[in-house]
Write an enzyme that holds these catalytic residues in place. Structure first.
Site, mmCIF file in Angstrom:
data_model
loop_
_atom_site.group_PDB
_atom_site.id
_atom_site.type_symbol
_atom_site.label_atom_id
_atom_site.label_comp_id
_atom_site.label_asym_id
_atom_site.label_seq_id
_atom_site.Cartn_x
_atom_site.Cartn_y
_atom_site.Cartn_z
ATOM 1 C CG ASP A 280 -2.133 0.881 1.109
ATOM 2 O OD1 ASP A 280 -1.988 2.119 0.966
ATOM 3 O OD2 ASP A 280 -3.249 0.333 1.112
ATOM 4 C CG ASP B 124 2.651 6.076 -5.947
ATOM 5 O OD1 ASP B 124 1.678 5.479 -6.468
ATOM 6 O OD2 ASP B 124 2.819 7.307 -6.030
ATOM 7 C CB SER C 223 -17.445 -0.127 -7.498
ATOM 8 O OG SER C 223 -18.475 0.655 -6.934
ATOM 9 C CB ALA C 224 -22.631 -1.220 -6.669
ATOM 10 C CE1 TYR D 219 -13.849 3.881 -6.576
ATOM 11 C CE2 TYR D 219 -16.198 3.531 -6.913
ATOM 12 C CZ TYR D 219 -14.999 3.154 -6.326
ATOM 13 O OH TYR D 219 -14.965 2.061 -5.502
ATOM 14 C CG ASN E 147 -22.121 1.449 1.010
ATOM 15 O OD1 ASN E 147 -21.294 1.392 1.910
ATOM 16 N ND2 ASN E 147 -22.713 2.588 0.671
ATOM 17 C CD GLU F 161 -16.356 10.577 6.610
ATOM 18 O OE1 GLU F 161 -15.219 10.543 6.110
ATOM 19 O OE2 GLU F 161 -16.883 11.623 7.030
ATOM 20 C CB THR G 297 -32.977 2.552 -1.250
ATOM 21 O OG1 THR G 297 -33.022 2.671 -2.679
ATOM 22 C CG2 THR G 297 -34.312 2.898 -0.639
ATOM 23 N NE ARG G 298 -26.164 4.436 -2.384
ATOM 24 C CZ ARG G 298 -26.929 5.417 -2.889
ATOM 25 N NH1 ARG G 298 -28.235 5.270 -2.997
ATOM 26 N NH2 ARG G 298 -26.379 6.555 -3.285
#
Ligand code: NAD
Ligand code: GDD
Length: 332
Positions: free
Chosen positions: A33, A51, A116-117, A147, A176, A189, A219-220
Site C-alpha cells: 500500500d 506507490d 464496484s456497484a 470512479y 457498499n 467515509e 436506498t442502498r
C-alpha cells in the site's frame, strides 16, 4: 509449498481484513500500500510501502507471488468520489493498468480486481424502489462519473487479458461494504461509518441532531466486511471469470439505516436533513448469479454488522473527544 499471495490496498479497510483472513487460511502474504494500516499493524509476512501508480513498483510488488488480490484504489464514499473525478480516475487507471500487466509478466496464476456497484448505469437507479441490479444490467453503460467509468474500463481490461492471454482474472462488484477498522471521518467515509460517527457524537455529547444528506429516502444495500472477504476468497477458488456482484440484497433507506444505528446506540435522535452529495437514488444487488456461481451469499445481518461497527466507531469517537479535552485543558 505454501501459496504466496499479494494483497494490494493492504493498508486500507478491506485489504487489511483480507490479509487477516488469508493469514488465518495459512497463506504466505505480502501486503502493499502507499501507507501502513491506520488502526492496527498488518499481520502480513511482508508489508511494503509502494506507490502503485508507478510501473517499477508494480513489478516489485508482484515478484514471486501466485495469486494477486488487487484492491488498491483512490476511493471513498459518495462525498469524495463526486468531488474529484480527474484525480480519482487517473490515479486508479495508472495503478490498475500497471498492476494487471506486472502480475501477468511476473507469472502470477490468478488476479482479482475489486470493482464496484458504481459501474451500474445511473438510468437504472433513479427510483428508491428500484429493481435489484443484475450483472448483465451494466450495459448500455452510464456509470458513476470518474470512479465508475474507470472501474468499468478495468473490468473490460480484465476480460481482455483473460481472452487474449488466458490470464485468470476475477472481478467482483462490491456493494457498499462496512465494518470496523474502516475510514470513519475525514471526508472519505461512507454512510454507515458517517452515521455511526454522528450518532456516537450525539450519544457522547447530548446534542440530539444528526445530519443526513438529502431527504434520507435514498436506498442502498450494505454488506459486512467479513462476508465480503469470504465471497472474494470463494470467487478466487472458482472458475468464474466474469464480473459478479458481492453484496447484500436487503435494501434500506438511509433514514432506516440511521434508525437502526440509533437503536444499537440506545438513544433517540432528531434527523436533520441537509443538502449534500447523494449519488444514485436507489441501489440494490441482485444475488441470483452469486448464489448460482458460489453456492453462497452474505450471511451477516445488517443489525449484527452495524452493532460490531458502531461499537468500534463509538470507541474511536470517545478517544478523540478525550484527546481534544486533554488539549483544551492543557492550553488554559
Ligand atoms: P480504502 O481506501 O480503505 O483502501 C484502498 C487502499 O488503496 C488505501 O489503503 C490506499 O492507501 C491504497 N492506495 C491508494 N492509492 C495507492 C497507490 N498509488 N499505491 C498504493 N496503494 C494505494 O478502500 P476500501 O474500502 O478498502 O476499498 C478497497 C477496494 O474495494 C477499492 O478498489 C475500492 O474501489 C473497492 N470498493 C470498495 C467498496 C466499499 O464499499 N468499501 C465498494 C466498491 C468497491
Ligand atoms: N457518506 C455519507 N455521509 N453519505 C451520507 C451521509 C453522510 O453523512 N448522509 C446521508 N448519506 C447518503 C448519501 O447522500 C448517499 O445517498 C448514501 O448515503 C450512500 O452514501 P455512501 O455510502 O457515501 O456512498 P454510495 O452508496 O453512494 O457509494 C458508495 O458505494 C459504492 C459501492 O456500492 C461509494 O463508497 C462508492 O465509492 C462505492 O463504489
Amino acid at each position: 509449498m505454501q501459496t504466496r499471495v499479494l494483497v494490494t490496498g493492504a493498508g486500507g479497510f478491506i485489504g487489511h481484513h483480507l490479509v487477516k483472513y488469508l493469514k488465518q487460511k495459512g497463506y504466505w502474504v505480502r501486503g502493499v500500500d502507499i501507507k501502513e494500516p491506520e488502526f492496527e499493524p498488518s499481520p502480513a509476512d511482508e508489508f511494503e510501502v509502494l506507490d502503485l501508480r508507478r510501473w517499477d513498483n508494480c513489478l516489485l510488488a508482484t515478484r514471486g507471488v501466485d495469486h494477486v488480490y488487487h484492491l488498491a484504489a483512490d476511493m471513498g464514499g459518495i462525498g469524495y468520489i463526486t468531488a474529484y473525478h480527474a484525480v480519482i480516475a487517473s490515479n486508479s487507471a495508472m495503478i490498475n493498468v500497471h498492476m494487471l500487466e506486472a502480475a501477468r509478466r511476473n507469472g502470477a496464476e490468478k488476479f482479482f480486481f475489486s470493482s464496484s456497484a458504481c459501474i451500474y448505469p445511473q438510468y437504472r437507479q433513479q427510483d428508491p424502489d428500484l429493481t435489484p441490479l443484475r450483472e448483465e444490467d451494466a450495459y448500455p453503460a452510464d456509470p458513476e462519473e470518474g470512479y465508475g467509468w474507470e472501474k468499468l474500463f478495468m473490468e473490460k481490461l480484465c476480460q481482455y487479458y483473460y481472452e487474449d492471454y488466458g490470464f485468470k482474472t476475477y472481478v467482483a462488484r462490491f456493494h457498499n461494504i462496512f465494518g470496523p477498522l474502516g475510514t470513519w471521518e475525514g471526508g472519505k467515509e461512507k454512510a454507515p461509518a458517517a452515521l455511526c460517527r454522528k450518532i456516537a457524537i450525539t450519544k457522547l455529547t447530548g446534542n440530539p441532531e444528526v445530519e443526513i444528506w438529502g431527504d434520507g429516502e435514498q436506498t442502498r444495500s450494505f454488506c459486512y466486511v467479513d462476508d465480503l472477504v469470504e465471497g472474494v476468497y470463494r470467487l478466487m477458488q472458482s472458475d468464474y471469470h466474469q464480473p459478479l456482484n458481492i453484496g447484500q440484497d436487503r435494501m434500506v433507506t438511509i433514514n432506516e439505516l440511521a434508525d437502526i444505528i440509533a437503536n444499537i446506540a440506545g438513544i433517540e435522535i432528531v434527523k436533520k436533513h441537509v443538502p449534500g452529495p447523494q449519488g444514485v437514488r436507489g441501489r440494490n444487488s441482485d444475488n441470483t448469479r452469486l448464489r448460482e456461481v458460489l453456492g453462497w451469499e452474505p450471511q451477516i445481518s445488517l443489525e449484527e454488522g452495524l452493532a460490531r461497527t458502531y461499537a468500534w466507531i463509538e470507541e474511536q469517537v470517545r478517544q478523540k473527544l478525550a484527546r481534544e479535552m486533554d488539549i483544551s485543558s492543557a492550553s488554559v
